[in-house]
Design an enzyme around this catalytic site. Structure first.
Site, PDB file in Angstrom:
ATOM      1  N   HIS C 192      -7.400  12.561   6.617  1.00  0.00           N
ATOM      2  CA  HIS C 192      -6.937  12.660   5.230  1.00  0.00           C
ATOM      3  C   HIS C 192      -7.785  13.698   4.512  1.00  0.00           C
ATOM      4  CE1 HIS C 192      -4.975  11.517   1.523  1.00  0.00           C
ATOM      5  NE2 HIS C 192      -6.163  11.476   0.944  1.00  0.00           N
ATOM      6  N   GLY C 201      -3.368   9.432  -1.128  1.00  0.00           N
ATOM      7  CA  GLY C 201      -1.993   9.886  -1.299  1.00  0.00           C
ATOM      8  C   GLY C 201      -1.825  11.376  -1.211  1.00  0.00           C
ATOM      9  N   LEU C 227      -1.487   2.704   3.150  1.00  0.00           N
ATOM     10  CA  LEU C 227      -1.698   4.149   3.185  1.00  0.00           C
ATOM     11  C   LEU C 227      -3.141   4.550   2.866  1.00  0.00           C
ATOM     12  CD1 LEU C 227      -0.293   6.938   3.463  1.00  0.00           C
ATOM     13  CD2 LEU C 227       0.003   6.901   0.987  1.00  0.00           C
ATOM     14  N   ASP C 228      -3.742   5.337   3.742  1.00  0.00           N
ATOM     15  CA  ASP C 228      -5.089   5.892   3.538  1.00  0.00           C
ATOM     16  C   ASP C 228      -6.151   4.816   3.333  1.00  0.00           C
ATOM     17  OD1 ASP C 228      -3.966   8.418   3.694  1.00  0.00           O
ATOM     18  OD2 ASP C 228      -3.690   8.579   1.542  1.00  0.00           O
ATOM     19  N   ALA C 229      -5.882   3.630   3.833  1.00  0.00           N
ATOM     20  CA  ALA C 229      -6.812   2.523   3.591  1.00  0.00           C
ATOM     21  C   ALA C 229      -7.393   1.953   4.881  1.00  0.00           C
ATOM     22  CB  ALA C 229      -6.121   1.419   2.797  1.00  0.00           C
TER      23      ALA C 229
END
Lengths: 284, 284, 284, 284
Positions: C192, C201, C227-229
């Site tokens: 990311h 995001g 998401l992205d976690a």
């Protein structure tokens, strides 16, 4: 956007910034960037100015002469004038290691390097296919102890024939002769795989391993006649631990080599570097 | 050396650098530093110039008015004029944690901070003896939920009485009211113990631990009415590992807090920071 | 050298290290690496041991069963057994951006990644020629809003057909469905382009520019349904300045993306990562 | 929590981890940390284990003898046994510069250094008041060319009288004699203000300025008879630019000196450092 870039050096004195900026304003220059530096110790003034060329009242060809008579003469300036077109022509010298080559070609392919790469020269054949896959001519110029002079002549002819502006030694494992270097003053960038001035010379990762350092580094510098002693452009380091083998230092170091070298190329291409004596002023 | 420093902002247009540098040259200013930045996106011009005051043809008192009529008016500039004397007067707000306080007082004691520190204000008594050992007046202003308004009034009176120019919240664990903040626009520096905008608010090291980040950070910023959302001045990070406890994160983080905060103070004192909307231009 | 690698997790209790190391000694294991970590907060024990396989008294096939009955059962261990051969099979998912792809292929070509890359899957055709120049099969699987389910089915079939062990999203600009992710728990690595949890995001470089941060970052993490976690594996940052445009942030950021992602792949391939809940233990 | 810490070195061989961990398990040791390292090049094994002392079946006094006969003898181990109580006694040597002293005393005051500081010794009087403000005895031992022997005798007597375990040279600007150093093998930590092995000796910031490096550093190391050549414990660097004067390099460098030195002290105090020949293994 078409830009002109003016690089100025002279003895420090009053009125330089005013004179240069007034010159640009007189001819309707739209200034994009101005940077200046005064080295108090040696009383030297350094300046870089970039402006839009299209709306400028002087043509590309007129600028230098006008600047010489209207400004430079009065202050005893050394100056050079550059444009961001056509792109500078960069030759790559490589040997067997591919990491810096790949890194540069990757950026080139992505359109992030504002250069043309008319050729790659190597003393080995290992990287030929990689280079050619990128559509770049590859020249194999073997170098032996006895052939060095002839090899360099061949290299210089290739550089001339391809109208090369500057040379990047992307882990090229040969030492260039003074005669070669003098053809490209402050226009040959080398990446040395240590944090200079530590570990000058061959096998710096082995030396770093032996010394037990906790950080390893890489240094991009202009090549001068004294080995690994030219003006430093950029340095990067990475942390290592006791369990890292020499082979691991090499791999970890390659990542900082790539970053230091690509930054140095970027600064050079964008005329951000002003060299004086053995040091660099870099306006980033 | 006595210096004058001019800070300029306006809409970008041709001739600004020429006009400012010509102004300085006209009055025999010996320029020490010039930096400028153009924010293309919003079309805004930022400039900072420093020059020797002693040889300047205008007195300290004349400069601003002359600059206003001869330059600023024409370009619609906002500008401010500063001198490197007398030293700016900095108030420190602390609570119980000593690391930032010690760090600042250590630099102050070594003569490395070009400020005077007329007072330290705290809502606790813990750091009183440390502060007084440095010969600095310590004021205990307790803050409770109900007393906040009165406490802030007391604080503001102390700041006024001590002619304070700017405030540093050196891990002061209270939120200031908008009314307080408005008294010191871009003149209150806070150190937040996270890499903003990650981990806004209380207990950021706990939050960092929970999220399992591999780097922790600190952010020095100007205080605005929205919590932890003011213009960022400096950020630093440090590497952490899975075995680091929250207590260890706190200790590791304190080292980067100290560095970020001391850099921010240095930039502020030397008028290197130009703030606009919610961002900073920093000429270092 | 052929190695076996044992990864162990269980509730912390006395005698675990003794039991595991005694097991290896009993069968004449020459230990190369032992690392352990105890998470005090949750009372959990993590261990990784690597030893020479060739001189080991158990065959590759016997080890797991013996370890289960002789050690794991008694301590309620979860464990997994790995070997450094054959090389793990890694699939790359890409979209249009080439920098991570180039970086990985460069390391792969230099023999520095101990993986096989049986295929690259992309929702665009842009990088087809690059991939094929490296002799790696390229599969174009377009993804539209309506076709997502079918596309993922095609992707999963490709992964199965090519016996893929783990997936690397090298700036793949599609969100995978929970159904897909569940097929590869802690075996999908994403890069990311921000310092998570900041700027989750889309368009994190734009968000970083807007916020005026002084460092930008990249985060390699395992993909989970949120998401992205997912569990963070590696993070890197680079310094930026006020004059850097979004386009420059993108370029500067790509360098840290490459380093964070390649380290994450290296840790994953060498079984250095132990994930638990939403965090990673990494023995480097 | 009372802890015992065992440090082991020997020739690498099978069964060491099993033997040590079995020893601890036999006497009901609750292991907190185990780290090991094998230096393949020289075939040497290093190990550190920490466990809870209170629940251990052997008394503090019994452990070493039992470990010697039950484990160490068989493997030809060198080992040392430590406890996290009483706190190690650290002497500080300083000259005129205060930054490292302040930093250490600040951490000490905040309860973050697990040491006692029974005295500070200086060849100057400048820092006397600072030290005494912290309630620590300050001894002024002037050093001249001729008095060096006598001065060192005085210093050694002070160290003995105060039962000092290890010495930290916090920018102490005198070279210690071999005779002094031999009294404290791997127990004198120096902070050198350069990125060793670059800029050995006096005035490294001046040398760094002259060379035009882009990063400056600091190195914490154990003192050996050869100047600035002892085993490196920690190194840190900071970025500098062309406009930084020597005085600015000094200030920037002091921040990394403080961090490198405080980490080195932390590692030393927690017995995280295993030195062998001229290198360190550090389990952090």
């Amino acid at each position: 956007m078409n830009q002109a870039i003016l690089i100025v050096q002279c003895q420090d004195q009053k009125g330089i910034v005013a004179a240069v900026s007034q010159f640009l304003y007189t001819y309707e220059g739209n200034i994009l960037e101005v940077d200046q530096h005064i080295d108090d110790e040696i009383g030297r003034f350094f300046m870089r100015a970039a402006w839009e060329l299209d709306s400028f009242a002087l043509t590309k060809e007129e600028i230098a002469a006008r600047f010489q008579t209207e400004v430079a003469q009065q202050f005893g300036m050394e100056f050079s004038l550059h444009f961001n077109f056509p792109k500078p022509r960069m030759a790559l010298f490589v040997s067997k290691l591919s990491h810096c080559l790949f890194d540069i070609l990757g950026r080139y392919h992505a359109g992030q390097l504002e250069v043309d790469i008319p050729l790659v020269i190597s003393n080995h054949l290992d990287l030929k296919s990689v280079v050619e896959a990128f559509g770049i001519p590859f020249f194999h110029v073997p170098v032996t102890k006895d052939s060095k002079d002839i090899s360099e002549e061949t290299q210089l002819e290739l550089l001339t024939a391809h109208q090369v502006d500057f040379v990047v030694l992307a882990r090229y494992m040969q030492i260039l002769s003074p005669r070669f270097i003098q053809q490209f003053p402050n226009r040959i960038i080398n990446i040395h795989h240590s944090f200079l001035p530590a570990f000058v010379g061959a096998r710096p990762y082995h030396a770093a391993y032996e010394r037990g350092v906790k950080l390893i580094g890489a240094t991009a510098h202009y090549v001068t006649e004294e080995l690994d002693a030219g003006p430093i452009i950029e340095q990067e380091v990475a942390r290592v631990r006791h369990h890292n083998t020499v082979a691991e230092l090499v791999q970890i170091g390659q990542d900082v080599e790539k970053v230091a070298l690509s930054k140095a190329i970027h600064y050079h291409v964008n005329r951000k570097i002003l060299a004086f004596r053995n040091k660099t002023v870099i306006f980033y």
